[in-house]
Design a protein around this motif. Structure first.
Motif, PDB file in Angstrom:
ATOM      1  N   SER A 143       0.809  -0.901  -0.002  1.00 63.77           N
ATOM      2  CA  SER A 143       0.078  -0.092  -0.018  1.00 63.77           C
ATOM      3  C   SER A 143       0.789   1.302   0.131  1.00 63.77           C
ATOM      4  N   VAL A 144       0.134   2.280  -0.266  1.00 62.35           N
ATOM      5  CA  VAL A 144       0.758   3.698  -0.251  1.00 62.35           C
ATOM      6  C   VAL A 144      -0.174   4.438   0.713  1.00 62.35           C
ATOM      7  N   ASP A 145       0.245   4.907   2.056  1.00 61.83           N
ATOM      8  CA  ASP A 145      -0.347   5.821   2.724  1.00 61.83           C
ATOM      9  C   ASP A 145      -0.191   7.323   2.733  1.00 61.83           C
ATOM     10  N   ASP A 146      -1.002   7.864   2.608  1.00 56.12           N
ATOM     11  CA  ASP A 146      -0.729   9.444   2.340  1.00 56.12           C
ATOM     12  C   ASP A 146      -1.466  10.022   3.440  1.00 56.12           C
ATOM     13  N   GLY A 147      -0.682  10.453   4.643  1.00 52.10           N
ATOM     14  CA  GLY A 147      -1.633  10.996   5.776  1.00 52.10           C
ATOM     15  C   GLY A 147      -1.192  12.286   6.289  1.00 52.10           C
ATOM     16  N   TRP A 148      -2.137  12.933   6.889  1.00 56.22           N
ATOM     17  CA  TRP A 148      -1.860  14.214   7.509  1.00 56.22           C
ATOM     18  C   TRP A 148      -2.324  14.040   9.038  1.00 56.22           C
ATOM     19  N   PHE A 149      -1.483  14.964   9.920  1.00 59.41           N
ATOM     20  CA  PHE A 149      -1.700  14.715  11.220  1.00 59.41           C
ATOM     21  C   PHE A 149      -1.587  16.039  11.947  1.00 59.41           C
ATOM     22  N   ASN A 150      -2.761  16.251  13.072  1.00 56.75           N
ATOM     23  CA  ASN A 150      -2.770  17.287  13.632  1.00 56.75           C
ATOM     24  C   ASN A 150      -1.318  17.599  14.679  1.00 56.75           C
ATOM     25  N   PRO A 151      -0.548  18.609  14.163  1.00 56.01           N
ATOM     26  CA  PRO A 151       0.424  19.191  14.952  1.00 56.01           C
ATOM     27  C   PRO A 151       0.404  19.446  16.428  1.00 56.01           C
ATOM     28  N   ALA A 218     -11.344  13.795  19.452  1.00 53.92           N
ATOM     29  CA  ALA A 218     -10.435  14.574  18.667  1.00 53.92           C
ATOM     30  C   ALA A 218     -10.036  13.886  17.624  1.00 53.92           C
ATOM     31  N   PRO A 219     -10.200  14.521  16.278  1.00 49.36           N
ATOM     32  CA  PRO A 219      -9.660  13.973  14.928  1.00 49.36           C
ATOM     33  C   PRO A 219      -8.019  14.102  15.084  1.00 49.36           C
ATOM     34  N   VAL A 220      -7.506  12.950  14.798  1.00 49.26           N
ATOM     35  CA  VAL A 220      -6.239  13.112  14.900  1.00 49.26           C
ATOM     36  C   VAL A 220      -5.249  12.934  13.433  1.00 49.26           C
ATOM     37  N   GLU A 221      -5.923  12.079  12.861  1.00 45.13           N
ATOM     38  CA  GLU A 221      -5.290  11.578  11.650  1.00 45.13           C
ATOM     39  C   GLU A 221      -6.170  11.701  10.370  1.00 45.13           C
ATOM     40  N   HIS A 222      -5.836  12.235   9.058  1.00 41.52           N
ATOM     41  CA  HIS A 222      -6.681  11.959   7.741  1.00 41.52           C
ATOM     42  C   HIS A 222      -5.680  11.200   6.899  1.00 41.52           C
ATOM     43  N   THR A 223      -6.110  10.235   6.364  1.00 47.73           N
ATOM     44  CA  THR A 223      -5.268   9.548   5.554  1.00 47.73           C
ATOM     45  C   THR A 223      -5.804   8.768   4.395  1.00 47.73           C
ATOM     46  N   ARG A 224      -5.263   8.890   3.216  1.00 45.06           N
ATOM     47  CA  ARG A 224      -5.774   8.214   2.134  1.00 45.06           C
ATOM     48  C   ARG A 224      -4.779   7.004   1.600  1.00 45.06           C
ATOM     49  N   SER A 225      -5.209   6.032   1.368  1.00 45.26           N
ATOM     50  CA  SER A 225      -4.365   4.855   1.316  1.00 45.26           C
ATOM     51  C   SER A 225      -4.897   3.848  -0.134  1.00 45.26           C
ATOM     52  N   TRP A 226      -3.850   3.561  -0.927  1.00 48.45           N
ATOM     53  CA  TRP A 226      -4.156   2.570  -2.042  1.00 48.45           C
ATOM     54  C   TRP A 226      -3.532   1.435  -2.033  1.00 48.45           C
TER      55      TRP A 226
END
Length: 250
Positions: A143-151, A218-226
């Motif tokens: 897989s490829v994981d493309d994630g964003w995280f609340n700093p 609390a939303p910590v992570e938003h990730t899109r994965s293929w």
């Protein structure tokens, strides 16, 4: 063991040959190894081309073999499987007996995409941690994981070893255990970039995941994965509605 010609019996010859080839796939050969050619199988076991193709076709349909045009038939890579529970890729692969590895492709602080800002409840054009990783099992891309995280919730995340589990770091280092996620799964065709990273062709079928993970509320992570659909399976248990309780006063 030297091959011997198959005999007529109650078990059709294509089933006999299938059992022999299945043993080769699972006990003698390794994923990616070339299977014996159709011509040699015909000679070794004294069967027709139709019998050979029937046996091989069944193993291809079952995921044990894969045909490559112009090259031959190869032992398929063993697919990894998810049971749709909340766990990191690293934990999930180890639990199944696979060896997980990770290649960090992007590690930066950058401006959030609009959709991710909404998912994380952050202001538009806010800065957040962007981590993109290629995930492998037994050395093969999965897989490829493309994630964003609340700093704000995970300060200093980019300073950590990002080849390890971010979920574990979130729980142990930042005291923000990921205990819930909202996720959608859909079919997609691999883009040029994703196909290159996963070692497949552009447009090849992939499973696309879009996940928002929470610690409490609390939303910590938003990730899109293929995920490569030929190397990753989803397993789930589906239950019906509870049966009505029998009345005891009848």
């Amino acid at each position: 063991m030297m091959p011997v010609h198959l005999r007529d019996s109650a078990i059709p010859k294509h089933e006999q040959l299938r059992a022999i080839l299945l043993h080769k796939c699972t006990r003698e050969l390794q994923p990616g190894d070339l299977m014996t050619s159709e011509r040699n199988l015909m000679q070794d076991y004294g069967v027709s081309r139709i019998t050979v193709r029937e046996a091989i076709g069944q193993l291809v349909n079952d995921g044990h073999l894969v045909r490559v045009r112009g090259k031959g038939t190869f032992v398929a890579h063993r697919a990894v499987q998810s049971t749709l529970h909340l766990a990191s890729f690293t934990e999930e692969m180890r639990a199944q007996g696979h060896v997980p590895t990770t290649v960090v492709l992007v590690s930066e602080e950058a401006v959030l995409p609009d959709a991710t800002a909404r998912a994380l409840g952050m202001a538009p054009e806010s800065l957040a941690y962007h981590v993109k990783r290629l995930r492998l099992a037994d050395g093969e891309p999965v897989s490829v994981d493309d994630g964003w995280f609340n700093p704000v919730l995970l300060p200093g995340l980019l300073e950590l070893d990002l080849t390890a589990s971010i979920y574990r770091a979130s729980a142990e280092r930042f005291e923000m255990p990921i205990d819930r996620a909202e996720q959608t799964v859909s079919a997609d065709g691999a883009s040029t970039e994703i196909a290159t990273l996963l070692g497949t062709k552009k447009g090849a079928p992939v499973l696309y995941f879009d996940r928002v993970s929470f610690s409490g509320t609390a939303p910590v992570e938003h990730t899109r994965s293929w995920y490569r659909s030929d190397r990753y399976k989803l397993h789930m248990e589906v239950q019906g509605a509870p049966r009505a309780q029998l009345r005891t006063d009848q």
